[in-house]
Design a protein around this motif. Structure first.
Motif, PDB file in Angstrom:
ATOM      1  N   ILE A  36       0.874  -1.167   0.000  1.00 33.86           N
ATOM      2  CA  ILE A  36       0.000   0.000   0.000  1.00 33.86           C
ATOM      3  C   ILE A  36       0.913   1.219   0.000  1.00 33.86           C
ATOM      4  N   GLU A  37       0.787   2.020  -1.054  1.00 35.82           N
ATOM      5  CA  GLU A  37       1.649   3.184  -1.209  1.00 35.82           C
ATOM      6  C   GLU A  37       0.848   4.468  -1.095  1.00 35.82           C
ATOM      7  N   LEU A  38       1.480   5.480  -0.534  1.00 38.50           N
ATOM      8  CA  LEU A  38       0.886   6.801  -0.437  1.00 38.50           C
ATOM      9  C   LEU A  38       0.859   7.419  -1.821  1.00 38.50           C
ATOM     10  N   GLY A  39      -0.314   7.900  -2.216  1.00 41.83           N
ATOM     11  CA  GLY A  39      -0.471   8.488  -3.540  1.00 41.83           C
ATOM     12  C   GLY A  39      -0.518  10.004  -3.496  1.00 41.83           C
ATOM     13  N   GLU A  40      -1.144  10.562  -4.498  1.00 41.41           N
ATOM     14  CA  GLU A  40      -1.259  12.014  -4.648  1.00 41.41           C
ATOM     15  C   GLU A  40      -2.208  12.601  -3.594  1.00 41.41           C
ATOM     16  N   PRO A  41      -1.977  13.862  -3.204  1.00 45.73           N
ATOM     17  CA  PRO A  41      -2.938  14.533  -2.324  1.00 45.73           C
ATOM     18  C   PRO A  41      -4.310  14.617  -3.007  1.00 45.73           C
ATOM     19  N   THR A  42      -5.361  14.489  -2.220  1.00 46.90           N
ATOM     20  CA  THR A  42      -6.724  14.540  -2.752  1.00 46.90           C
ATOM     21  C   THR A  42      -7.646  15.149  -1.708  1.00 46.90           C
ATOM     22  N   LEU A  43      -8.777  15.635  -2.141  1.00 52.30           N
ATOM     23  CA  LEU A  43      -9.778  16.151  -1.218  1.00 52.30           C
ATOM     24  C   LEU A  43     -10.645  15.005  -0.715  1.00 52.30           C
ATOM     25  N   VAL A  44     -11.025  15.083   0.541  1.00 51.30           N
ATOM     26  CA  VAL A  44     -11.885  14.069   1.141  1.00 51.30           C
ATOM     27  C   VAL A  44     -13.335  14.444   0.847  1.00 51.30           C
ATOM     28  N   THR A  45     -14.102  13.493   0.304  1.00 54.97           N
ATOM     29  CA  THR A  45     -15.516  13.761   0.056  1.00 54.97           C
ATOM     30  C   THR A  45     -16.302  13.630   1.360  1.00 54.97           C
ATOM     31  N   ALA A  46     -17.474  14.182   1.374  1.00 54.18           N
ATOM     32  CA  ALA A  46     -18.332  14.088   2.562  1.00 54.18           C
ATOM     33  C   ALA A  46     -18.667  12.635   2.870  1.00 54.18           C
ATOM     34  N   ASP A  47     -18.918  11.823   1.838  1.00 48.29           N
ATOM     35  CA  ASP A  47     -19.229  10.402   2.045  1.00 48.29           C
ATOM     36  C   ASP A  47     -18.045   9.651   2.652  1.00 48.29           C
ATOM     37  N   GLU A  48     -16.839   9.935   2.167  1.00 46.57           N
ATOM     38  CA  GLU A  48     -15.653   9.268   2.706  1.00 46.57           C
ATOM     39  C   GLU A  48     -15.431   9.658   4.163  1.00 46.57           C
ATOM     40  N   GLN A  49     -15.621  10.934   4.483  1.00 49.22           N
ATOM     41  CA  GLN A  49     -15.452  11.389   5.862  1.00 49.22           C
ATOM     42  C   GLN A  49     -16.497  10.769   6.770  1.00 49.22           C
ATOM     43  N   MET A  50     -17.734  10.668   6.290  1.00 46.09           N
ATOM     44  CA  MET A  50     -18.815  10.062   7.074  1.00 46.09           C
ATOM     45  C   MET A  50     -18.514   8.585   7.336  1.00 46.09           C
ATOM     46  N   LEU A  51     -18.022   7.868   6.330  1.00 44.20           N
ATOM     47  CA  LEU A  51     -17.672   6.466   6.502  1.00 44.20           C
ATOM     48  C   LEU A  51     -16.528   6.308   7.496  1.00 44.20           C
ATOM     49  N   PHE A  52     -15.501   7.133   7.369  1.00 43.48           N
ATOM     50  CA  PHE A  52     -14.375   7.104   8.312  1.00 43.48           C
ATOM     51  C   PHE A  52     -14.863   7.339   9.743  1.00 43.48           C
ATOM     52  N   ASP A  53     -15.695   8.361   9.931  1.00 43.62           N
ATOM     53  CA  ASP A  53     -16.218   8.669  11.258  1.00 43.62           C
ATOM     54  C   ASP A  53     -17.050   7.528  11.820  1.00 43.62           C
ATOM     55  N   ALA A  54     -17.837   6.887  10.985  1.00 44.52           N
ATOM     56  CA  ALA A  54     -18.683   5.769  11.431  1.00 44.52           C
ATOM     57  C   ALA A  54     -17.847   4.566  11.868  1.00 44.52           C
ATOM     58  N   ILE A  55     -16.733   4.336  11.199  1.00 50.33           N
ATOM     59  CA  ILE A  55     -15.901   3.181  11.531  1.00 50.33           C
ATOM     60  C   ILE A  55     -14.971   3.451  12.705  1.00 50.33           C
ATOM     61  N   PHE A  56     -14.354   4.619  12.744  1.00 48.95           N
ATOM     62  CA  PHE A  56     -13.273   4.853  13.697  1.00 48.95           C
ATOM     63  C   PHE A  56     -13.635   5.748  14.876  1.00 48.95           C
ATOM     64  N   ASN A  57     -14.854   6.236  14.940  1.00 46.28           N
ATOM     65  CA  ASN A  57     -15.239   7.050  16.106  1.00 46.28           C
ATOM     66  C   ASN A  57     -16.269   6.350  16.934  1.00 46.28           C
TER      67      ASN A  57
END
Length: 57
Positions: A36-57
């Motif tokens: 797993i390699e670090l890629g280019e900088p990108t903006l986080v979408t609202a859906d991705e942030q919501m999924l992250f929050d649901a899993i890790f908070n």
């Protein structure tokens, strides 16, 4: 891809980076399941942030 690869990709995205995942890259080293390699900088979408929050908070 398995859920653990998806979670790993989500972790990178939630911190603002794309990820490049290469599965089973080296048949001579069966202990390594993926690179797993670090890629280019990108903006986080609202859906991705919501999924992250649901899993890790």
């Amino acid at each position: 891809m398995g859920w653990h690869y998806s979670i790993s990709g989500l972790l990178y995205v939630s911190f603002g980076y794309k990820s490049e995942i290469t599965t089973f890259p080296d048949s001579s080293n069966p202990d390594i399941l993926a690179y797993i390699e670090l890629g280019e900088p990108t903006l986080v979408t609202a859906d991705e942030q919501m999924l992250f929050d649901a899993i890790f908070n």
